[in-house]
Design an enzyme around this catalytic site. Structure first.
Site, PDB file in Angstrom:
ATOM      1  N   LYS A 107       0.821  -1.212   0.000  1.00  0.00           N
ATOM      2  CA  LYS A 107       0.000   0.000   0.000  1.00  0.00           C
ATOM      3  C   LYS A 107       0.856   1.263   0.000  1.00  0.00           C
ATOM      4  CE  LYS A 107      -4.279  -1.965   1.615  1.00  0.00           C
ATOM      5  NZ  LYS A 107      -3.899  -3.372   1.926  1.00  0.00           N
TER       6      LYS A 107
HETATM    7  C1  LIG Z   1      -4.555  -4.506   1.307  1.00  0.00           C
HETATM    8  C2  LIG Z   1      -3.775  -5.771   1.283  1.00  0.00           C
HETATM    9  C3  LIG Z   1      -4.112  -6.853   0.425  1.00  0.00           C
HETATM   10  C4  LIG Z   1      -5.334  -6.823  -0.462  1.00  0.00           C
HETATM   11  O1  LIG Z   1      -5.145  -5.990  -1.571  1.00  0.00           O
HETATM   12  P1  LIG Z   1      -6.399  -5.453  -2.402  1.00  0.00           P
HETATM   13  O2  LIG Z   1      -5.823  -4.487  -3.358  1.00  0.00           O
HETATM   14  O3  LIG Z   1      -7.314  -4.826  -1.409  1.00  0.00           O
HETATM   15  O4  LIG Z   1      -7.027  -6.638  -3.077  1.00  0.00           O
HETATM   16  C5  LIG Z   1      -3.293  -7.964   0.408  1.00  0.00           C
HETATM   17  N1  LIG Z   1      -2.216  -8.048   1.221  1.00  0.00           N
HETATM   18  C6  LIG Z   1      -1.870  -7.053   2.055  1.00  0.00           C
HETATM   19  C7  LIG Z   1      -0.696  -7.227   2.933  1.00  0.00           C
HETATM   20  C8  LIG Z   1      -2.629  -5.877   2.125  1.00  0.00           C
HETATM   21  O5  LIG Z   1      -2.284  -4.905   2.985  1.00  0.00           O
END
Ligand SMILES: *Cc1c(COP(=O)(O)O)cnc(C)c1O
Length: 433
Positions: A107
């Protein structure tokens, strides 16, 4: 770049407008009106480009001149300050590590790019924006870290008092300046409800120019295309088909991969790797979408019962379920399977997967067993295993190096404002500060 709404293809706004608004007035989601295709020359020469150069070329193609080249180069240089390396496990499988950013999860890519873009698209004379986020931990720290020190934008985080880990709390509350942490006497759901009420309060929303930084904002999605291209470049086998296995919750990461594929990245198939929260798998099987309530799993960032980006995935395929099935394979993985994937990868390759990457690894194995073929399988490793240290047995745990930025400094100053879980109090705080 022009964007329309998933509910109205006739709507047409600029990228700047879409970033400022977050969501279209009709309540849909912004998607590109059309997706530009990259040149064969770019793909042939991509192995000679650095990650930042690839990011610049992909962004430039998508934005189509809306941000001048020099500014775009700066935004990327400031946002993408860490690598997304590809680690080979064996001849046919590799891991794309997306956890080298400041908060150790993928993220960081979206949040850091969005922070700089938001500062860039601010209108002259604007008083500035307030990003309001409810967080149960990880999103909040990525957003706080990304927006810290960015001019023209301030961040207010709401987190549930006593319900985040000590590491998470210190990641949320040690910022000063333009980041304020509100410690709410309530649950995460209370925090989310307060944020929703704030957005719905017209006087407050306009006074503070409230905006959201969740993955629904298009500026968080675009930079996630960059590392798919980087994976192709680092693989260095141009003729070999690639299958990406994407640990999925809200489907932002998968949507970005599909955009990269539509831009011409040669991908054989995507695996939407899901945990027990399988609404997307059931939708693919039946063609009927029924949202559910999230259940708790080891891969908790994927515990989503109604994935926010599904309308974008559907729009990218003109809602043609057969076409979606051809390009996306879904697999739902249990916690037991997640644990055995962690054990297998450690035993076979000495590689420690985090629980989210482990779901991706297991789902890829299931796809390989069904489809066969000589493709290169690439698992997106979305977080650093050190963030989930409790999941591992002693032997695996001892092999994990805890990155310095995760180590809590004892006595670090906690900077938060305590508020009750009432909208009246939140509103008063936001109006006055
Ligand atoms: C947010 C997140 C996901 C999921 O990703 P999306 O884009 O919401 O499908 C997977 N793994 C981690 C570690 C995350 O923080």
């Amino acid at each position: 770049m022009r964007l329309c709404s998933t509910l109205d293809r006739g709507l047409s706004v600029s990228f700047a407008e879409a970033v400022r608004r977050g969501i279209p007035p009709d309540g849909g989601l912004f998607i590109p009106s059309s997706i530009p295709v990259c040149s064969g020359e770019f793909l042939r020469g991509i192995g000679g480009l650095s990650f930042q150069e690839i990011a610049f070329e992909a962004a430039r193609l998508l934005l189509d001149g809306e941000i001048p080249d020099a500014d775009l180069r700066n935004i990327i240089a400031e946002a993408i300050t860490f690598d997304a390396p590809l680690r080979r496990l064996d001849e046919s499988t590799a891991v794309l590590e997306l956890f080298h950013g400041p908060t150790l999860a993928f993220k960081d890519f979206g949040a850091r790019f969005m922070a700089r873009v938001m500062s860039h698209v601010r209108r002259d004379g604007d008083a500035g924006y307030t990003v309001l986020v409810a967080t149960s931990g990880d999103t909040g720290s990525a957003v706080a870290s990304a927006f810290h020190g960015i001019p023209g934008v301030s961040v207010v985080l709401l987190y549930p008092s006593g319900r985040v880990s000590q590491i998470q709390e210190s990641q949320l509350t040690t910022f000063e300046g333009n980041v304020t942490a509100l410690e709410i006497a309530g649950t995460f759901d209370d925090c989310q409800r307060l944020v929703k009420s704030a957005f719905a309060d017209a006087r407050l929303a306009s006074r503070r120019k409230l905006t959201s930084a969740n993955s629904i904002n298009i500026a968080r999605l675009l930079p996630q295309t960059f590392y798919y291209f980087n994976a192709f470049a680092r693989l260095g086998e141009q003729d070999r088909g690639i299958v990406f296995s994407v640990p999925s919750g809200n489907l932002g990461n998968l949507t970005a991969g599909l955009i990269a594929w539509k831009m011409g990245l040669p991908v054989v198939r995507f695996v939407a790797a899901l945990n027990a929260n399988d609404v997307v798998g059931r939708y693919f099987a039946s063609g009927v979408y029924v949202p559910g309530n999230a259940v708790t799993t080891l891969s908790n960032a994927m515990d989503v019962g109604d994935p926010g980006n599904l309308p974008r995935v559907r729009a990218l395929f003109d809602d043609d379920i057969a076409a979606m099935r051809r390009e996306v394979f879904t697999a739902s993985v249990t916690d037991d399977e997640t644990r055995s994937a962690i054990a297998e990868s450690y035993r076979k390759f000495g590689y420690v997967l985090d629980p989210h990457g482990a779901v991706g690894y297991h789902a890829l194995g299931r796809y390989r067993a069904l489809a066969g073929g000589s493709f290169a399988g690439i698992v997106l490793e979305t977080a650093h295993p050190a963030k989930f240290i409790d999941v591992y047995d002693n032997e695996v745990r001892e092999s994990i190096t805890i990155p310095e930025r995760l180590q809590v400094l004892p006595g670090g100053k906690k900077n938060s404002v305590k508020l009750p879980a009432g909208f009246k109090e939140l509103k008063a705080f936001l109006m006055d500060s």
